[in-house]
Design a protein around this motif. Structure first.
Motif, mmCIF file in Angstrom:
data_model
loop_
_atom_site.group_PDB
_atom_site.id
_atom_site.type_symbol
_atom_site.label_atom_id
_atom_site.label_comp_id
_atom_site.label_asym_id
_atom_site.label_seq_id
_atom_site.Cartn_x
_atom_site.Cartn_y
_atom_site.Cartn_z
ATOM 1 N N LEU A 224 0.848 -1.093 0.112
ATOM 2 C CA LEU A 224 0.007 0.057 0.090
ATOM 3 C C LEU A 224 0.892 1.326 0.038
ATOM 4 C CD1 LEU A 224 -2.964 0.944 0.420
ATOM 5 C CD2 LEU A 224 -2.551 1.018 2.799
ATOM 6 N N PHE A 225 0.535 2.188 -0.765
ATOM 7 C CA PHE A 225 1.304 3.478 -1.090
ATOM 8 C C PHE A 225 1.301 3.864 0.419
ATOM 9 C CE2 PHE A 225 1.810 8.063 -1.356
ATOM 10 C CZ PHE A 225 2.778 8.161 -2.219
ATOM 11 N N PRO A 226 2.509 4.746 1.008
ATOM 12 C CA PRO A 226 3.788 4.848 0.429
ATOM 13 C C PRO A 226 4.680 3.548 0.702
ATOM 14 C CG PRO A 226 3.692 6.176 2.337
ATOM 15 C CD PRO A 226 2.459 5.529 2.274
ATOM 16 N N LEU A 227 4.200 2.371 1.071
ATOM 17 C CA LEU A 227 4.816 1.195 1.394
ATOM 18 C C LEU A 227 5.084 0.282 0.571
ATOM 19 C CD1 LEU A 227 2.998 0.943 4.883
ATOM 20 C CD2 LEU A 227 4.972 2.305 4.538
ATOM 21 N N HIS A 228 4.999 0.598 -0.975
ATOM 22 C CA HIS A 228 4.875 -0.340 -1.914
ATOM 23 C C HIS A 228 6.223 -0.564 -2.726
ATOM 24 C CE1 HIS A 228 4.778 3.697 -3.801
ATOM 25 N NE2 HIS A 228 4.965 3.156 -5.077
ATOM 26 N N ALA A 229 7.116 0.455 -2.331
ATOM 27 C CA ALA A 229 8.389 0.689 -3.537
ATOM 28 C C ALA A 229 9.235 -0.819 -3.711
ATOM 29 C CB ALA A 229 9.321 1.687 -2.920
ATOM 30 N N HIS A 307 -3.765 -1.692 -8.433
ATOM 31 C CA HIS A 307 -5.056 -2.207 -8.170
ATOM 32 C C HIS A 307 -5.281 -2.804 -6.636
ATOM 33 C CE1 HIS A 307 -6.736 -2.546 -12.153
ATOM 34 N NE2 HIS A 307 -5.621 -2.021 -12.414
ATOM 35 N N ILE A 308 -4.131 -2.617 -5.787
ATOM 36 C CA ILE A 308 -4.383 -2.980 -4.109
ATOM 37 C C ILE A 308 -5.273 -1.745 -3.831
ATOM 38 C CG2 ILE A 308 -3.288 -2.960 -2.128
ATOM 39 C CD1 ILE A 308 -2.927 -5.494 -3.605
ATOM 40 N N GLY A 309 -5.006 -0.596 -4.536
ATOM 41 C CA GLY A 309 -5.856 0.608 -4.225
ATOM 42 C C GLY A 309 -7.311 0.424 -4.173
ATOM 43 N N PHE A 310 -7.802 -0.314 -5.122
ATOM 44 C CA PHE A 310 -9.331 -0.692 -5.420
ATOM 45 C C PHE A 310 -9.806 -1.187 -4.090
ATOM 46 C CE2 PHE A 310 -8.194 0.285 -9.824
ATOM 47 C CZ PHE A 310 -9.363 1.068 -10.321
ATOM 48 N N MET A 311 -8.839 -2.346 -3.762
ATOM 49 C CA MET A 311 -9.473 -3.252 -2.645
ATOM 50 C C MET A 311 -9.361 -2.368 -1.348
ATOM 51 S SD MET A 311 -6.879 -6.205 -3.457
ATOM 52 C CE MET A 311 -6.492 -6.531 -5.171
ATOM 53 N N ILE A 312 -8.534 -1.490 -1.189
ATOM 54 C CA ILE A 312 -8.414 -0.586 0.113
ATOM 55 C C ILE A 312 -9.679 0.397 -0.156
ATOM 56 C CG2 ILE A 312 -7.070 1.275 1.474
ATOM 57 C CD1 ILE A 312 -6.074 -1.804 1.577
ATOM 58 N N TRP A 313 -9.838 0.836 -1.112
ATOM 59 C CA TRP A 313 -11.098 1.818 -1.364
ATOM 60 C C TRP A 313 -12.342 1.212 -0.678
ATOM 61 C CZ3 TRP A 313 -12.913 3.045 -7.157
ATOM 62 C CH2 TRP A 313 -14.219 3.687 -7.154
ATOM 63 N N GLY A 314 -12.760 -0.161 -1.091
ATOM 64 C CA GLY A 314 -13.797 -0.589 -0.589
ATOM 65 C C GLY A 314 -14.039 -0.752 0.968
ATOM 66 N N ILE A 315 -12.735 -0.976 1.352
ATOM 67 C CA ILE A 315 -12.745 -1.219 2.901
ATOM 68 C C ILE A 315 -12.929 0.261 3.661
ATOM 69 C CG2 ILE A 315 -10.967 -1.566 4.738
ATOM 70 C CD1 ILE A 315 -9.602 -3.675 3.075
#
Length: 528
Positions: A224-229, A307-315
């Protein structure tokens, strides 16, 4: 029937020891690994139907919660388990076909099968555990097995990427372990069901600190941003089967942990805005990285982050509609992303590279690969009626119903990300399959088993789209269970009725009184 819950964890661990003992007999290893994962798949399929009657609980060593280690299968964990085992089995068959074609010398090393089965056990343990410390154990099992797999072959690039992966994972583990210590000091327990009640009784500031630390630990796991690099540099160098199973499953374990803890332990949603901002930045930053890549594996690694962002969106929306969309999207993404990485392995084997500057005209020499790439690529971009489209419609609907300013920002970011995803995957398809290569390529034949394994996941993604109605309905019921929390707690705590078939009306009166404050839906709203 509660013993079924332990099989996907225990059986692969036993199989790892047996395959290690038969390290000099490759075909015996193959047979054992495929058999064990096939049995696990059958058990996972059975659990999906069994838990419709209520969560199924297994106490390891017959020590009841909260003293002992508890494994819990509910709708969410059973669905995640089923998809993860199916994907793991398909990737194993892919790797076996590749090894057979390459011959004994180029086949996976003797430790591949033990490590792979341990990885499967770690994933299953993370999905099924009902204990915070056992979740940490599951992550550590994953770390040990994944380091072996990611560095297999011993090349400099793989050792370097494996080292980066381990250092980042250890950092996440340290944060997680500190959070576990603080949680136990504040509540006196690590059992999820008991934590769900006790965290509501402690100081709100302490609870918020614990929530933030767990979110950081799981955010690293989920990229998850900013822990994705770390992710785009770690995954592309590994062998194709390893990269595929990592991309499909490991980040989703982090997402699952976020869902389980945020909804069950911290239902107040005090960090929802933080999650919303993280979701937006993860989607946008990830896809901007993807559109600049000239290598298929790196492009797919950045789309994975995005697309991890889409999953966090719903949460972050914190509604049943948002959670249902997230659960469906996780299932879709596990299947599609794994399929794309397996197809990338087919491209690399056939054309000798995954560089878009070197590839070209593969549509003429390998039309099957072209089709296998295009179908999940369109699914990832969210073209109707593919699974990605259905999941994104659910997310948009959840945010539209919420109607907050941040919700409209997430909708906008999601639409932009989807369009850029379509651009990135079609650009790669055009360059790899239709442009004229700069130099004439030497094509290599591909075993039928590799085509079959990759194709099975593509068919699976199409099957999810075809049966999207009942699958999405199952995800909605899983979301209702998550929001209610009461059925999970009653099933796990020793004073409540155990096993399946328990309704809240049958609960011990003392326990029912204790659960009044943690059940978010009226008791009369029971499942169908």
């Amino acid at each position: 029937m509660s013993w079924l819950v332990a099989i996907p964890v225990v059986l692969p661990l036993l199989g790892a020891g047996v395959t290690l003992a038969f390290s000099n007999f490759r075909r015996v290893q193959w047979l054992i690994s495929v058999t064990i994962l096939s049995i696990s798949l059958a058990v996972a399929t059975a659990l999906v139907f069994i838990v419709n009657s209520g969560p199924l609980v297994f106490d390891v060593g017959e020590w009841a919660a909260p003293v002992g280690i508890t494994l819990v299968a509910d709708r969410l964990s059973a669905l995640m388990l089923l998809v993860s085992v199916a994907v793991t089995l398909a990737v194993l068959i892919y790797s076996l076909a590749q090894g057979v074609e390459d011959g004994e010398e180029a086949a996976p090393t003797a430790v591949y099968h033990p490590a792979y089965l341990i990885l499967s056990a770690g994933v299953s343990n993370a999905f099924l555990t009902g204990d915070l410390f056992n979740l940490f154990v599951g992550f550590e099992i994953l770390l040990a097995a994944s380091f072996v797999l990611i560095t297999m072959g011993g090349t400099r690039a793989r050792i370097r990427s494996g080292t980066v992966y381990v250092v980042v994972s250890m950092l996440s583990s340290i944060v997680f372990l500190i959070a576990i210590v603080m949680t136990y000091a504040a509540t006196g327990t690590l059992n999820f069901a008991q934590l769900a009640t006790r965290l509501q009784e402690i100081d709100p500031g302490v609870s918020l600190a614990l929530q933030a630390m767990l979110l950081v630990a799981f955010g690293i796991k989920a990229a998850l941003f900013p822990l994705h690099a770390w992710l785009p540099d770690s995954y592309p160098t590994a062998p194709a089967p390893v990269t595929a199973v990592f991309a499909g499953l490991l980040t989703k374990v982090g997402v699952y942990a976020i869902i389980r803890t945020q909804v069950l332990l911290f239902p107040q949603g005090r960090l929802d805005d933080v999650l919303s901002v993280a979701a937006i930045l993860t989607m946008v930053v990830g896809i901007l990285g993807a559109v600049t890549q000239r290598d298929i594996k790196r492009m797919l690694s950045f789309t994975l982050v995005s697309h991890i962002g889409f999953m966090i969106w719903g949460i972050s929306v914190s509604t049943e509609v948002g959670l249902a969309a997230t659960i469906f999207y996780v299932i879709h993404h596990i299947t599609v992303q794994t399929a794309l990485f397996l197809v990338a392995g087919l491209i690399e084997r056939h054309g000798g590279s995954t560089s878009l500057q070197k590839l070209g005209s593969l549509a003429k020499s390998a039309p099957v690969i072209a089709a296998l790439y295009l179908i999940p690529a369109l699914g990832l971009a969210g073209i109707p009626p593919m699974t990605g489209f259905l999941g994104k419609v659910g997310l948009i609907s959840a945010s539209a119903q919420s109607g907050q300013a941040i919700d409209w920002w997430m909708i906008g970011a999601g639409l932009v990300t989807s369009l850029l995803t379509l651009y990135a995957v079609l650009r790669a398809w055009n360059l790899a399959f239709w442009q004229e290569p700069e130099e004439e390529l030497e094509y290599t034949s591909i075993p039928v088993g590799m085509y079959g394994a990759a194709g099975s996941l593509v068919v699976m993604s199409l099957g999810i789209a075809l049966f999207a109605g009942p699958i999405y309905s199952y995800a909605e019921r899983a979301a209702i269970d998550l929001e209610r929390r009461g059925p999970y707690i009653v099933a796990v705590l020793p004073d409540g009725n155990r096993g399946t078939g328990t309704s809240e009306d049958e609960t011990d009166p003392d326990v029912a009184d204790e659960l009044e404050d943690v059940t978010t839906v009226p008791a009369e709203e029971v499942d169908e």
